[in-house]
Design a protein around this motif. Structure first.
Motif, mmCIF file in Angstrom:
data_model
loop_
_atom_site.group_PDB
_atom_site.id
_atom_site.type_symbol
_atom_site.label_atom_id
_atom_site.label_comp_id
_atom_site.label_asym_id
_atom_site.label_seq_id
_atom_site.Cartn_x
_atom_site.Cartn_y
_atom_site.Cartn_z
ATOM 1 N N GLU A 6 0.911 -1.151 0.204
ATOM 2 C CA GLU A 6 -0.080 0.851 -0.316
ATOM 3 C C GLU A 6 0.849 1.225 0.415
ATOM 4 O O GLU A 6 0.290 2.569 -0.615
ATOM 5 C CB GLU A 6 -0.953 -0.024 1.060
ATOM 6 N N GLY A 7 1.779 1.442 0.647
ATOM 7 C CA GLY A 7 3.156 2.438 1.212
ATOM 8 C C GLY A 7 3.309 2.752 -0.815
ATOM 9 O O GLY A 7 3.787 3.789 -0.953
ATOM 10 N N TYR A 8 3.491 1.463 -0.988
ATOM 11 C CA TYR A 8 3.968 2.001 -2.297
ATOM 12 C C TYR A 8 3.119 2.385 -4.188
ATOM 13 O O TYR A 8 3.709 2.419 -5.451
ATOM 14 C CB TYR A 8 5.818 1.018 -2.671
ATOM 15 N N LEU A 61 9.192 -5.714 6.561
ATOM 16 C CA LEU A 61 9.327 -6.982 5.923
ATOM 17 C C LEU A 61 8.944 -6.372 4.116
ATOM 18 O O LEU A 61 9.308 -6.993 3.152
ATOM 19 C CB LEU A 61 8.364 -8.150 6.454
ATOM 20 N N ASP A 62 7.646 -5.928 4.797
ATOM 21 C CA ASP A 62 6.985 -5.152 2.993
ATOM 22 C C ASP A 62 8.453 -4.884 2.249
ATOM 23 O O ASP A 62 8.254 -5.249 0.530
ATOM 24 C CB ASP A 62 6.023 -4.473 3.127
ATOM 25 N N ASN A 63 8.773 -3.874 2.943
ATOM 26 C CA ASN A 63 9.865 -2.958 1.898
ATOM 27 C C ASN A 63 10.719 -4.352 1.712
ATOM 28 O O ASN A 63 11.748 -4.214 0.334
ATOM 29 C CB ASN A 63 10.403 -1.700 2.793
ATOM 30 N N GLN A 88 20.087 6.203 -5.679
ATOM 31 C CA GLN A 88 18.849 7.722 -5.116
ATOM 32 C C GLN A 88 17.851 7.343 -5.173
ATOM 33 O O GLN A 88 16.687 7.480 -4.629
ATOM 34 C CB GLN A 88 19.710 8.323 -6.377
ATOM 35 N N TRP A 89 16.948 6.099 -6.834
ATOM 36 C CA TRP A 89 15.998 5.376 -6.245
ATOM 37 C C TRP A 89 15.798 4.875 -5.037
ATOM 38 O O TRP A 89 14.813 4.979 -4.564
ATOM 39 C CB TRP A 89 16.062 4.637 -7.686
ATOM 40 N N LEU A 90 16.082 4.441 -4.890
ATOM 41 C CA LEU A 90 16.493 3.029 -3.910
ATOM 42 C C LEU A 90 16.064 3.826 -2.338
ATOM 43 O O LEU A 90 15.222 3.266 -1.243
ATOM 44 C CB LEU A 90 16.942 2.011 -3.343
ATOM 45 N N LYS A 91 16.560 4.849 -2.292
ATOM 46 C CA LYS A 91 16.687 6.243 -1.436
ATOM 47 C C LYS A 91 15.444 6.228 -1.266
ATOM 48 O O LYS A 91 15.127 6.578 0.038
ATOM 49 C CB LYS A 91 17.685 6.773 -1.090
ATOM 50 N N LYS A 93 12.962 5.326 -1.702
ATOM 51 C CA LYS A 93 11.434 4.285 -1.235
ATOM 52 C C LYS A 93 11.852 3.792 0.692
ATOM 53 O O LYS A 93 10.879 4.163 0.983
ATOM 54 C CB LYS A 93 11.620 2.511 -2.094
ATOM 55 N N ASP A 94 13.596 3.591 1.296
ATOM 56 C CA ASP A 94 13.595 3.439 2.309
ATOM 57 C C ASP A 94 14.993 4.170 2.356
ATOM 58 O O ASP A 94 15.400 3.651 1.813
ATOM 59 C CB ASP A 94 13.293 2.262 2.605
ATOM 60 N N SER A 95 15.100 5.318 2.979
ATOM 61 C CA SER A 95 16.592 5.390 3.594
ATOM 62 C C SER A 95 17.412 4.643 4.153
ATOM 63 O O SER A 95 18.162 4.559 4.339
ATOM 64 C CB SER A 95 16.455 7.119 4.281
ATOM 65 N N ASN A 96 16.571 3.332 5.209
ATOM 66 C CA ASN A 96 17.836 2.570 5.323
ATOM 67 C C ASN A 96 17.646 1.325 3.950
ATOM 68 O O ASN A 96 18.437 0.478 4.647
ATOM 69 C CB ASN A 96 17.084 1.262 6.419
ATOM 70 N N TYR A 97 17.868 2.308 2.391
ATOM 71 C CA TYR A 97 17.798 0.587 2.050
ATOM 72 C C TYR A 97 19.519 -0.135 1.789
ATOM 73 O O TYR A 97 19.350 -1.365 1.505
ATOM 74 C CB TYR A 97 17.939 1.196 0.241
#
Length: 505
Positions: free
Chosen positions: A30-32, A61-63, A93-96, A98-102
């Motif tokens: 849902e978040g993405y 887990l979802d991420n 940069q793209w992954l970041k 989505k989640d800064s902890n990528y």
């Protein structure tokens, strides 16, 4: 450690195109606002590793599943791009976004060895990743304990083995005697790996076929060990000789001997396509006509023969049929078929999978094949025996390439208005095979060499290693006469597991 509630919504993903289950899992993030799809084996492996090696505090887990799914979703959206050795670049940069902890996720993925990476070079390329199938396969192996299939109740064994010994085809059945010996101890030891599986890729329901296979193997071995032989032949059905050998898994062959001597077989290559060729090339042969009369039981078989002869005698048919016939007679029919089906490709684990109808269960079941050629063998039977009211997709593709041949096949399948009329064509081919193998060739071999041990496995002739040169020579000679020069290719197989096979004096 946080875990998303979405994990409870993971499900076996159903392809909208084929409407069949594939080995993948999916959920909606849902978040993405994204439907995450990834191989079930990856999902199950991660689930277990999260419990064994807890990840970092901010882990979701979802991420994690989303990041893992990129290994297959990125190539899917960029079909024209080539990924060297399967490594897919992940842009930081793209992954970041989505989640800064990528980076913590990917460090964890490498730690638990679910991914392997290839680092960027001088800042020109970002780090690339691919699934670490080698580690996942090794760590996921579990095996059934074969000892659970031992039967210790002697009374039950005694009653289980009670069965009348058939005496159909005495020239073949007489060789089922005390000389046949199955080395069950070595068989069980060597075949333990047959009952191993990857716990990450299989759900609990998948265990049932593996256990069923173990029971089947065990039961077959028990019958042979106790020399409980079963022999039957039904002239009104396929007229084939059904025995312990015809029902025996081919993996058992190296463990079976006759009075201490190895057994060797001579197989007809591409046998069902071969007998189809033989029938179409022998429409004036009295033996073939006699079998056709017996199978189809129609008042005027002459009408069917006339239609077939009109089609097969045309120049157009001969031009269409010639390359297929050559492929069959040289033993390369399955290789000949392969280019006709370019869409048949292996799954991510290099295994070919396809659904086939199982007449015993009345359901379509997914079958696995190590090579495309192996799948072609199964597809050949589907092509030849598909019902015309609901023809398979493969039959329709085959018909595009061989319309006149299919016209002949459809003449055989429409001899009556009965729903089961299409089943008479495979029955015809089986009856022609048994008439050739059982009623003609093996009988003549047995008459000439009454001391030769002789068995058949439908399209295969078997004897002991010392008698094999005689068998091979006679089979080819008699086949040449029976088929009026339309000789198939043959394949020999020595039933032995090692280089230390018994030496023939």
């Amino acid at each position: 450690m946080k875990q998303s509630k979405k994990q409870t919504n993971m499900q076996q993903y159903k392809s909208k195109k084929t409407n069949r289950k594939i080995n993948a899992s999916a959920f909606y993030h849902e978040g993405y606002q994204w439907k995450v799809v990834l191989p079930t084996v990856i999902y199950n492996y991660l689930q277990e590793k999260v419990q064994e090696q807890p990840p970092f505090k901010e882990f979701k887990l979802d991420n994690a599943l989303y990041f893992l799914s990129l290994v297959i979703s990125i190539p899917a959206y960029k079909k024209d791009k080539v990924y060297q050795n399967g490594f897919v670049p992940m842009y930081s940069q793209w992954l970041k976004k989505k989640d800064s902890n990528y980076n913590k996720y990917f460090d964890y993925f490498k730690k638990i060895e679910i991914l392997e990476s290839k680092n960027h070079s001088k800042g020109r390329f970002c780090t690339s990743y691919r699934y670490n199938w080698k580690t996942i396969s090794l760590e996921g192996v579990e095996c059934l304990d074969f000892s659970i299939f031992e039967m210790t109740d002697k009374f039950l064994v005694k009653n289980l083995l009670k069965e009348d010994f058939g005496n159909d085809c005495p020239h073949l059945s007489k060789w089922f005697d005390d000389g046949l010996f199955l080395d069950v101890d070595n068989l069980k030891y060597d075949l333990e790996s047959e009952f191993c599986y990857n716990k990450y890729s299989l759900s609990y329901t998948r265990m049932n076929p593996i256990i069923a296979k173990a029971y089947s193997y065990w039961y077959t071995a028990l019958m042979l060990r106790e020399q409980c032989y079963r022999i039957s032949c039904n002239p009104d059905s396929d007229n084939r000789l059904h025995t312990n050998l015809t029902n025996m898994p081919s993996k058992f062959r190296p463990y079976l001997t006759y009075y201490g001597e190895n057994i060797q077989s001579l197989d007809i290559k591409n046998s069902q396509p071969y007998f189809m060729v033989l029938v179409l090339e022998s429409l004036s042969n009295s033996k073939i006509i006699e079998i056709m009369n017996r199978v189809f039981r129609i008042e005027n078989i002459g009408t069917m023969l006339q239609k077939l002869q009109e089609t097969t005698s045309s120049k157009a048919f001969q031009q269409e049929f010639a390359p297929l016939k050559k492929a069959v007679l040289t033993g390369g029919f399955y290789e000949f078929l392969m280019p006709l089906f370019p869409d048949i490709i292996p799954d991510y684990d290099s295994v070919f999978r396809k659904k086939f109808y199982n007449s015993d269960t009345g359901k379509a079941e997914v079958k696995e094949f190590a090579t495309k050629r192996d799948m072609m063998k199964k597809l050949t039977l589907q092509i030849l025996y598909t019902p015309l009211k609901r023809p398979s997709k493969e039959y329709l593709i085959f018909k595009q390439h061989f319309p006149l041949l299919c016209e002949c096949i459809e003449i055989f399948k429409t001899t009556s208005d009965d729903n089961d009329s299409f089943k008479l064509f495979p029955k015809l081919l089986q009856q022609v095979e048994s008439g050739c193998v059982i009623d003609t060739i093996t009988k003549q071999i047995a008459e000439t060499n009454p001391d030769m041990p002789l068995w058949t496995i439908h399209d295969s002739f078997c004897t002991t290693q010392s008698w094999f040169p005689v068998l091979e020579s006679m089979v080819k000679e008699l086949f040449l006469s029976y088929s009026q020069g339309i000789l198939p290719s043959f394949k020999t197989e020595l039933w032995c597991n090692s280089d230390e096979c018994l030496k023939v004096a």
